[in-house]
Design a protein around this motif. Sequence first.
Motif, PDB file in Angstrom:
ATOM      1  N   ASN A 138       0.934  -1.180   0.008  1.00 51.57           N
ATOM      2  CA  ASN A 138       0.182  -0.038   0.120  1.00 51.57           C
ATOM      3  C   ASN A 138       1.060   1.229  -0.050  1.00 51.57           C
ATOM      4  OD1 ASN A 138      -2.103  -1.835  -0.016  1.00 51.57           O
ATOM      5  ND2 ASN A 138      -2.746  -1.257   2.207  1.00 51.57           N
ATOM      6  N   GLN A 139       2.102   1.126   0.129  1.00 47.84           N
ATOM      7  CA  GLN A 139       3.151   2.145  -0.176  1.00 47.84           C
ATOM      8  C   GLN A 139       2.678   3.392   1.136  1.00 47.84           C
ATOM      9  OE1 GLN A 139       5.446   2.672  -2.812  1.00 47.84           O
ATOM     10  NE2 GLN A 139       5.088   0.633  -2.835  1.00 47.84           N
ATOM     11  N   MET A 140       2.467   2.838   2.159  1.00 47.60           N
ATOM     12  CA  MET A 140       2.162   3.837   3.409  1.00 47.60           C
ATOM     13  C   MET A 140       0.963   4.660   3.140  1.00 47.60           C
ATOM     14  SD  MET A 140       4.280   2.637   5.699  1.00 47.60           S
ATOM     15  CE  MET A 140       4.394   4.003   7.089  1.00 47.60           C
ATOM     16  N   GLU A 141       0.234   4.277   2.131  1.00 47.37           N
ATOM     17  CA  GLU A 141      -0.922   5.488   1.821  1.00 47.37           C
ATOM     18  C   GLU A 141      -2.026   4.894   2.960  1.00 47.37           C
ATOM     19  OE1 GLU A 141      -2.319   5.722  -2.022  1.00 47.37           O
ATOM     20  OE2 GLU A 141      -0.048   5.359  -2.822  1.00 47.37           O
ATOM     21  N   TYR A 142      -2.433   5.886   3.850  1.00 48.18           N
ATOM     22  CA  TYR A 142      -3.176   5.511   4.976  1.00 48.18           C
ATOM     23  C   TYR A 142      -4.536   4.999   4.538  1.00 48.18           C
ATOM     24  CZ  TYR A 142      -5.560   6.276   9.302  1.00 48.18           C
ATOM     25  OH  TYR A 142      -6.181   5.977  10.551  1.00 48.18           O
ATOM     26  N   GLU A 143      -5.303   5.670   3.670  1.00 49.20           N
ATOM     27  CA  GLU A 143      -6.468   5.138   3.038  1.00 49.20           C
ATOM     28  C   GLU A 143      -6.621   3.831   2.657  1.00 49.20           C
ATOM     29  OE1 GLU A 143      -4.911   7.940   2.062  1.00 49.20           O
ATOM     30  OE2 GLU A 143      -5.760   9.339   3.421  1.00 49.20           O
ATOM     31  N   LYS A 144      -5.484   3.170   2.111  1.00 54.34           N
ATOM     32  CA  LYS A 144      -5.666   1.956   1.554  1.00 54.34           C
ATOM     33  C   LYS A 144      -5.775   0.828   2.692  1.00 54.34           C
ATOM     34  CE  LYS A 144      -3.323   2.524  -3.037  1.00 54.34           C
ATOM     35  NZ  LYS A 144      -2.339   2.364  -3.794  1.00 54.34           N
ATOM     36  N   ARG A 145      -6.499   0.010   2.594  1.00 51.92           N
ATOM     37  CA  ARG A 145      -6.625  -0.955   3.677  1.00 51.92           C
ATOM     38  C   ARG A 145      -5.895  -2.135   3.634  1.00 51.92           C
ATOM     39  NH1 ARG A 145      -9.731   1.958   7.051  1.00 51.92           N
ATOM     40  NH2 ARG A 145     -10.255   0.032   8.233  1.00 51.92           N
ATOM     41  N   VAL A 146      -5.427  -2.697   4.759  1.00 53.03           N
ATOM     42  CA  VAL A 146      -4.787  -3.880   5.090  1.00 53.03           C
ATOM     43  C   VAL A 146      -6.090  -5.130   5.848  1.00 53.03           C
ATOM     44  CG1 VAL A 146      -3.188  -5.471   5.930  1.00 53.03           C
ATOM     45  CG2 VAL A 146      -2.697  -3.352   4.897  1.00 53.03           C
ATOM     46  N   ARG A 147      -6.589  -6.051   4.924  1.00 54.37           N
ATOM     47  CA  ARG A 147      -7.352  -6.860   5.737  1.00 54.37           C
ATOM     48  C   ARG A 147      -6.830  -8.343   5.865  1.00 54.37           C
ATOM     49  NH1 ARG A 147      -9.814  -3.684   1.613  1.00 54.37           N
ATOM     50  NH2 ARG A 147     -11.607  -2.344   2.389  1.00 54.37           N
ATOM     51  N   GLY A 148      -7.396  -9.030   6.899  1.00 53.14           N
ATOM     52  CA  GLY A 148      -6.795 -10.505   7.156  1.00 53.14           C
ATOM     53  C   GLY A 148      -7.723 -11.129   7.943  1.00 53.14           C
ATOM     54  N   THR A 149      -7.495 -12.576   7.925  1.00 54.77           N
ATOM     55  CA  THR A 149      -8.235 -13.458   8.780  1.00 54.77           C
ATOM     56  C   THR A 149      -6.965 -14.341   9.590  1.00 54.77           C
ATOM     57  OG1 THR A 149      -8.444 -14.899   6.943  1.00 54.77           O
ATOM     58  CG2 THR A 149      -9.986 -13.519   7.431  1.00 54.77           C
ATOM     59  N   TYR A 150      -7.435 -14.849  10.792  1.00 55.99           N
ATOM     60  CA  TYR A 150      -6.512 -15.632  11.326  1.00 55.99           C
ATOM     61  C   TYR A 150      -7.276 -16.864  11.973  1.00 55.99           C
ATOM     62  CZ  TYR A 150      -7.433 -12.768  15.167  1.00 55.99           C
ATOM     63  OH  TYR A 150      -8.096 -12.016  16.492  1.00 55.99           O
ATOM     64  N   ALA A 151      -6.842 -17.658  12.333  1.00 53.16           N
ATOM     65  CA  ALA A 151      -7.686 -19.055  13.072  1.00 53.16           C
ATOM     66  C   ALA A 151      -6.709 -20.058  13.611  1.00 53.16           C
ATOM     67  CB  ALA A 151      -8.720 -19.704  12.059  1.00 53.16           C
ATOM     68  N   LEU A 152      -6.959 -20.061  14.847  1.00 56.48           N
ATOM     69  CA  LEU A 152      -6.054 -21.234  15.628  1.00 56.48           C
ATOM     70  C   LEU A 152      -6.775 -22.627  15.859  1.00 56.48           C
ATOM     71  CD1 LEU A 152      -3.383 -21.694  17.424  1.00 56.48           C
ATOM     72  CD2 LEU A 152      -4.925 -21.128  19.256  1.00 56.48           C
ATOM     73  N   GLY A 153      -6.407 -23.521  14.985  1.00 52.04           N
ATOM     74  CA  GLY A 153      -7.012 -24.715  15.265  1.00 52.04           C
ATOM     75  C   GLY A 153      -6.263 -25.925  16.112  1.00 52.04           C
ATOM     76  N   ALA A 154      -6.624 -26.990  15.996  1.00 54.41           N
ATOM     77  CA  ALA A 154      -5.983 -27.876  17.023  1.00 54.41           C
ATOM     78  C   ALA A 154      -4.612 -28.146  16.862  1.00 54.41           C
ATOM     79  CB  ALA A 154      -6.748 -29.383  16.847  1.00 54.41           C
ATOM     80  N   GLU A 155      -4.414 -28.139  15.375  1.00 49.12           N
ATOM     81  CA  GLU A 155      -2.920 -28.560  15.190  1.00 49.12           C
ATOM     82  C   GLU A 155      -2.088 -27.356  14.386  1.00 49.12           C
ATOM     83  OE1 GLU A 155      -1.329 -31.053  16.353  1.00 49.12           O
ATOM     84  OE2 GLU A 155      -3.056 -31.941  17.127  1.00 49.12           O
ATOM     85  N   ARG A 156      -2.828 -26.294  14.124  1.00 41.41           N
ATOM     86  CA  ARG A 156      -2.108 -25.397  13.191  1.00 41.41           C
ATOM     87  C   ARG A 156      -2.726 -23.951  13.450  1.00 41.41           C
ATOM     88  NH1 ARG A 156      -3.540 -27.151   7.337  1.00 41.41           N
ATOM     89  NH2 ARG A 156      -3.559 -24.611   6.732  1.00 41.41           N
TER      90      ARG A 156
END
Lengths: 137, 169
Positions: free
Chosen positions: A56-74
């Motif tokens: 995003n070249q440090m452009e504040y308006e541009k978003r960073v999106r993500g997901t995370y999940a902790l499972g039994a083994e990973r």
Amino acid sequence: MSDPAGEFDIPSDLDEARRVQATIEAVVKTAFEEHEAFAVKMAVEEALVNAIKHGNQMEYEKRVRGTYALGAERFDVRITDEGPGFNPDDVPDPTAPENLERPCGRGLLLIRYYMTSVSFQDNGRTIVMHKLRNGSK
Amino acid sequence: MPCPQFAQKQRGALDTESGKLDNQPQYPSGEQPTLCRPRRPFLSSETRGMSQQPRRRRLEVEDSGDVAVVQFVDKKILDEQNIQMIGDDLFRLVDELGRRKILLNFGNVEFLSSAALGKLITMNRKVQAVRGKLVLCNISREIREVFEITKLDKLFTILPDEQAALQSF
């Protein structure tokens, strides 16, 4: 207790990235050994910074999106930026003698080392990675 | 408290405004520092004048003989602005204070990112350019691994502890 799964949607701000990192770290530490938690933390840190700075070249308006999940083994995490994308194969090997003294370009190397698997989607805008518990790495 | 084997260390914060150690030792002519003298109370730049814009201390610098021993205040060297300021303070040791022998003690550091590695590489270049020596010590197992993965353990002199590092100069 930390929710083992979640999502985030932040502006291109490194302080915001710190908060995401802290949340993920708390989740990972509930189930992973210390050295594995260090590995995930390193990979997430480098991926978030890559998304904000290089994507995003440090452009504040541009978003960073993500997901995370902790499972039994990973632990799974996915991070997407709004940049132009890139080809991971074009990133020079920072361990090559001619690149060893370059001050940047090591993030991807560290991500690949510390995570069990790393892949890219959407022309490099999305990084998908997971870490197995008690894995060899 | 055991007497240190090495020359008396004088601890002080690197004054990021003046580029000088804020408690640089001043001895009467011919007087040498006494071994085992208690370390001077630490005085950070924040406390030195209310008119100055407060700036958080990021490094502690001690003199051990002619070696500048640098300790990192932060446990995590992550934030971009923080890394920039740490880099500036380190570079000032060479560029403005003229130090040639520098020991970076990572005893307090639990985590650092690749951006921090970049500053260390630049610092190493600066020290080499003045024919000085930069040594790293007291690095945790996890962080040592980061240096090994990136092969920067071949670029830097890394020693297990401060004593061994001081003896290497």
